[in-house]
Design a protein around this motif. Structure first.
Motif, PDB file in Angstrom:
ATOM      1  N   GLN A  32       0.848  -1.190   0.000  1.00 53.23           N
ATOM      2  CA  GLN A  32       0.000   0.000   0.000  1.00 53.23           C
ATOM      3  C   GLN A  32       0.886   1.244   0.000  1.00 53.23           C
ATOM      4  OE1 GLN A  32      -3.502  -0.326  -0.070  1.00 53.23           O
ATOM      5  NE2 GLN A  32      -2.861  -2.442  -0.437  1.00 53.23           N
ATOM      6  N   ILE A  33       0.661   2.139  -0.988  1.00 54.28           N
ATOM      7  CA  ILE A  33       1.545   3.281  -1.169  1.00 54.28           C
ATOM      8  C   ILE A  33       0.717   4.530  -1.419  1.00 54.28           C
ATOM      9  CG2 ILE A  33       3.657   4.063  -2.329  1.00 54.28           C
ATOM     10  CD1 ILE A  33       3.658   1.216  -3.659  1.00 54.28           C
ATOM     11  N   PRO A  34       0.240   5.207  -0.383  1.00 49.44           N
ATOM     12  CA  PRO A  34      -0.474   6.480  -0.589  1.00 49.44           C
ATOM     13  C   PRO A  34       0.469   7.532  -1.178  1.00 49.44           C
ATOM     14  CG  PRO A  34      -0.771   5.639   1.653  1.00 49.44           C
ATOM     15  CD  PRO A  34       0.315   4.834   1.031  1.00 49.44           C
ATOM     16  N   LEU A  35      -0.107   8.502  -1.879  1.00 51.67           N
ATOM     17  CA  LEU A  35       0.705   9.615  -2.358  1.00 51.67           C
ATOM     18  C   LEU A  35       1.264  10.391  -1.173  1.00 51.67           C
ATOM     19  CD1 LEU A  35      -1.388  11.089  -5.324  1.00 51.67           C
ATOM     20  CD2 LEU A  35       0.755   9.820  -5.468  1.00 51.67           C
ATOM     21  N   ARG A  36       2.466  10.951  -1.351  1.00 54.35           N
ATOM     22  CA  ARG A  36       3.062  11.684  -0.231  1.00 54.35           C
ATOM     23  C   ARG A  36       2.301  12.976   0.036  1.00 54.35           C
ATOM     24  NH1 ARG A  36       8.884  12.689  -3.024  1.00 54.35           N
ATOM     25  NH2 ARG A  36       8.194  13.642  -4.972  1.00 54.35           N
ATOM     26  N   SER A  37       2.327  13.392   1.289  1.00 55.87           N
ATOM     27  CA  SER A  37       1.651  14.618   1.711  1.00 55.87           C
ATOM     28  C   SER A  37       2.655  15.756   1.834  1.00 55.87           C
ATOM     29  CB  SER A  37       0.959  14.401   3.060  1.00 55.87           C
ATOM     30  OG  SER A  37      -0.014  13.383   2.960  1.00 55.87           O
ATOM     31  N   HIS A  38       2.256  16.941   1.383  1.00 55.10           N
ATOM     32  CA  HIS A  38       3.099  18.137   1.447  1.00 55.10           C
ATOM     33  C   HIS A  38       2.458  19.141   2.400  1.00 55.10           C
ATOM     34  CE1 HIS A  38       5.334  17.431  -2.516  1.00 55.10           C
ATOM     35  NE2 HIS A  38       4.474  16.446  -2.423  1.00 55.10           N
ATOM     36  N   LEU A  53       7.413  16.869   4.171  1.00 57.65           N
ATOM     37  CA  LEU A  53       6.942  15.795   3.296  1.00 57.65           C
ATOM     38  C   LEU A  53       6.794  14.530   4.132  1.00 57.65           C
ATOM     39  CD1 LEU A  53       9.421  16.354   0.306  1.00 57.65           C
ATOM     40  CD2 LEU A  53       7.146  17.336   0.586  1.00 57.65           C
ATOM     41  N   VAL A  54       5.646  13.889   4.029  1.00 63.42           N
ATOM     42  CA  VAL A  54       5.386  12.665   4.780  1.00 63.42           C
ATOM     43  C   VAL A  54       5.014  11.559   3.799  1.00 63.42           C
ATOM     44  CG1 VAL A  54       4.030  11.582   6.599  1.00 63.42           C
ATOM     45  CG2 VAL A  54       4.597  14.011   6.759  1.00 63.42           C
ATOM     46  N   MET A  55       5.764  10.459   3.850  1.00 62.59           N
ATOM     47  CA  MET A  55       5.598   9.367   2.884  1.00 62.59           C
ATOM     48  C   MET A  55       5.430   8.038   3.601  1.00 62.59           C
ATOM     49  SD  MET A  55       8.565  10.960   0.526  1.00 62.59           S
ATOM     50  CE  MET A  55       9.006  12.008   1.907  1.00 62.59           C
ATOM     51  N   PRO A  56       4.205   7.531   3.698  1.00 60.62           N
ATOM     52  CA  PRO A  56       3.988   6.228   4.331  1.00 60.62           C
ATOM     53  C   PRO A  56       3.866   5.105   3.303  1.00 60.62           C
ATOM     54  CG  PRO A  56       1.908   7.382   4.141  1.00 60.62           C
ATOM     55  CD  PRO A  56       2.957   8.255   3.472  1.00 60.62           C
ATOM     56  N   ALA A  57       4.147   3.892   3.735  1.00 59.92           N
ATOM     57  CA  ALA A  57       3.909   2.695   2.922  1.00 59.92           C
ATOM     58  C   ALA A  57       3.851   1.507   3.867  1.00 59.92           C
ATOM     59  CB  ALA A  57       5.021   2.499   1.890  1.00 59.92           C
TER      60      ALA A  57
END
Length: 315
Positions: A32-38, A53-57
């Motif tokens: 699962q790879i949501p788009l990163r948040s700015h 920048l927040v990048m979860p997976a």
């Protein structure tokens, strides 16, 4: 919870090994790879502020990873790096934290290796000459990662500031290749088999008319819709691939701009790293085809690299 510093991250991620690990990650199902948040962070004192920048997976039953990167342009005035990042690795079965990892080192390694992974499917097998456009912190990692999959005979470095290019070249003396700093970008592009760009340019540097048949172009630096490293003619002449469709079509100026002005359509993007790795076949159709890979970064790359670090670095 372990804390893993930059030196340990670099030691745990040899370029060839990480390329193969990323290949396996992009073949896998269920991630699962949501788009990163700015997020923009204002400075009450009137400075430039910063960007978070927040990048979860995550992979169900495996791991959860969250990368947080802050970009503060004014940090140089304080003697601090402009980009600072950390990576938090959690157990997806329990949510328990396993490690906090230096995010800058992780990003440098995984970015270089993602481009090299794409080149392993797209660059000519007999490619001998490599051109690095840009001399920032990513440049030596891109060069070494690409060299791990093609073993280039000659490597050239171009940068607007020649002294920075020379500093990069000095760091590559251990490679079994001829290393040179060049001043004529057009001539260097015309001679190269593979071109990698990692700049903050807002105006195209690579021109489609300069590309000879069979060239592979790797665009890494442009990570906002306003940034460009290649002109429309480059995109029109090339077979275009991306790391992830959702990210590249939303964030990459090298795609967003030509799609907006009608020079390219989203349907002309042939595929992404998931397609390349799951098919696992050489994707270049012939030696005369111009290929292009646009990277904006994927949280899956961070997660795969972080897992490898956690496995390799013993408590």
């Amino acid at each position: 919870m372990r804390s893993i510093e930059a030196a340990a991250v670099h030691a745990a991620l040899p370029y060839g090994k990480l390329v193969q690990h990323l290949r396996v990650a992009f073949r896998s199902q269920g991630s699962q790879i949501p788009l990163r948040s700015h997020f923009h962070i204002d400075d009450p004192a009137g400075g430039a502020g910063g960007t978070l920048l927040v990048m979860p997976a995550w992979v169900p039953g495996g791991h959860i990873g969250i990368k947080a990167v802050s970009v503060y342009p004014d940090n140089a005035k304080l003697g601090l790096p402009s980009v600072i990042g950390s990576y938090l690795l959690l157990d997806a079965k329990t949510g328990a934290p396993k490690a906090i990892i230096d995010g800058v080192a992780l990003t440098l390694r995984r970015t270089g290796c993602a481009s090299a992974l794409a080149a392993d499917y797209l660059a000519r097998r007999d490619a001998k000459q490599f051109l690095m456009v840009g001399a920032g912190s990513l440049a030596p990692h891109l060069i070494r990662a690409h060299h791990a999959v093609r073993r280039y005979k000659r490597i050239e470095v171009w940068n607007r500031n020649r002294f920075r290019a020379e500093a990069i070249a000095e760091k590559l003396s251990d490679l079994n290749a001829s290393i040179a700093v060049v001043d004529d970008l057009e001539a260097a592009v015309r001679a190269a088999d593979t071109i990698s760009c990692a700049t903050l340019s807002r105006e195209p540097l690579v021109r489609g008319e300069w590309l000879r048949p069979g060239t592979h172009v790797d665009l890494v630096g442009g990570f906002t819709p306003e940034m460009r490293e290649a002109d429309d003619a480059t995109l029109q002449r090339a077979s275009v691939w991306v790391d992830t469709r959702a990210g590249a079509l939303k964030e990459a100026g090298d795609l967003v701009a030509p799609i907006r002005n009608g020079a390219l359509t989203a349907e002309q993007v042939r595929g992404d790293l998931f397609d390349l790795c799951r098919t696992d076949a050489f994707a270049r159709r012939d030696d005369g085809e111009i290929t292009l890979f646009k990277s904006v970064g994927s949280a899956l790359e961070d997660l795969a690299a972080a897992e490898l670090v956690a496995e390799s670095v013993q408590p």
